[in-house]
Design a protein around this motif. Structure first.
Motif, PDB file in Angstrom:
ATOM      1  N   PRO A  45       0.825  -1.218   0.000  1.00  0.00           N
ATOM      2  CA  PRO A  45       0.000   0.000   0.000  1.00  0.00           C
ATOM      3  C   PRO A  45       0.862   1.272   0.000  1.00  0.00           C
ATOM      4  N   ALA A  46       0.316   2.327  -0.556  1.00  0.00           N
ATOM      5  CA  ALA A  46       1.057   3.587  -0.699  1.00  0.00           C
ATOM      6  C   ALA A  46       1.492   4.163   0.648  1.00  0.00           C
ATOM      7  N   TRP A  47       0.688   3.955   1.688  1.00  0.00           N
ATOM      8  CA  TRP A  47       1.032   4.536   2.987  1.00  0.00           C
ATOM      9  C   TRP A  47       2.309   3.935   3.574  1.00  0.00           C
ATOM     10  N   LEU A  48       2.718   2.751   3.094  1.00  0.00           N
ATOM     11  CA  LEU A  48       3.954   2.131   3.580  1.00  0.00           C
ATOM     12  C   LEU A  48       5.218   2.780   3.000  1.00  0.00           C
ATOM     13  N   LEU A  53      11.136   4.526   2.404  1.00  0.00           N
ATOM     14  CA  LEU A  53      12.114   5.580   2.084  1.00  0.00           C
ATOM     15  C   LEU A  53      13.389   5.482   2.932  1.00  0.00           C
ATOM     16  N   PRO A  54      13.281   5.266   4.259  1.00  0.00           N
ATOM     17  CA  PRO A  54      14.522   5.079   5.036  1.00  0.00           C
ATOM     18  C   PRO A  54      15.319   3.858   4.572  1.00  0.00           C
ATOM     19  N   VAL A  55      14.612   2.809   4.147  1.00  0.00           N
ATOM     20  CA  VAL A  55      15.304   1.623   3.630  1.00  0.00           C
ATOM     21  C   VAL A  55      16.084   1.991   2.372  1.00  0.00           C
TER      22      VAL A  55
END
Length: 199
Positions: A45-48, A53-55
């Motif tokens: 899902p987009a909210w994840l 991003l940190p990954v």
């Protein structure tokens, strides 16, 4: 070690090949992680995305470290082709910033020590030279090079090769060291790839 240069020893060439293989594998792994990351982003899902991003940032940093490690292989080989091993000459210490410090006698004034650093960056804490020195497992090392410029450090065997250098020997923004060094030592350091200044 009775070879004129470290590279003349078969054990050194084997150690360099092992190092090259490991570093190239680490670089390949970090590059292959990007398609996996992209697939995970598309399939979740987009909210994840706030978690992914940190990954991505961590992956980019480790990929950069892997590129630098692979790029240093040629410089390491160049040093080994010029200098012989000096067995157990380097004292190894842990630094406060989390890195490792190699203390090597000055070739022309053995009573004076020269310090070379390694690590201390985010992501280098699990490297062999940082981890084992911090735990006290390694306190001395082999050294090939001129500590006033650059060199290669290894454990007995040799194993766990790593290239170390004084910043002014590799950074074109700094004035190279040429005072207090004989012309012969400067010529040798230049052959090993160091910036040595004018004669």
């Amino acid at each position: 070690m009775d070879h004129e240069t470290a590279w003349a020893g078969p054990a050194t060439r084997r150690a360099w090949r092992r190092t090259a293989l490991f570093r190239c594998a680490a670089l390949s792994g970090s590059l292959l992680a990007f398609p996996v990351w992209l697939f995970a982003v598309v399939m979740t899902p987009a909210w994840l995305l706030v978690l992914w991003l940190p990954v991505l940032c961590a992956g980019l940093w480790y990929a950069l470290l892997a590129v630098v490690a692979v790029a240093s292989l040629a410089g390491m080989r160049r040093v080994l082709r010029v200098y012989p091993w000096q067995v157990g000459i380097a004292e190894v210490r842990s630094k406060k910033n989390g890195g490792t410090q190699f203390v090597v006698p000055n070739p022309e004034w053995p009573e004076k020590a020269v310090r070379l650093g390694y690590g201390g960056l985010i992501g280098t804490g699990r490297h062999f030279w940082v981890r084992t020195v911090r735990s006290g497992q390694v306190t001395a090392a082999w050294f090939a090079g001129d500590p006033r410029y650059l060199g290669v450090v290894a454990t007995s065997g040799p194993r766990h090769l790593v290239r170390v250098a004084q910043r002014e020997a590799t950074d074109s923004r700094m004035s190279p060291r040429n005072r207090g060094v004989s012309p012969e030592a400067r010529a040798r350091a230049r052959a090993a790839g160091a910036r040595v200044g004018g004669d």
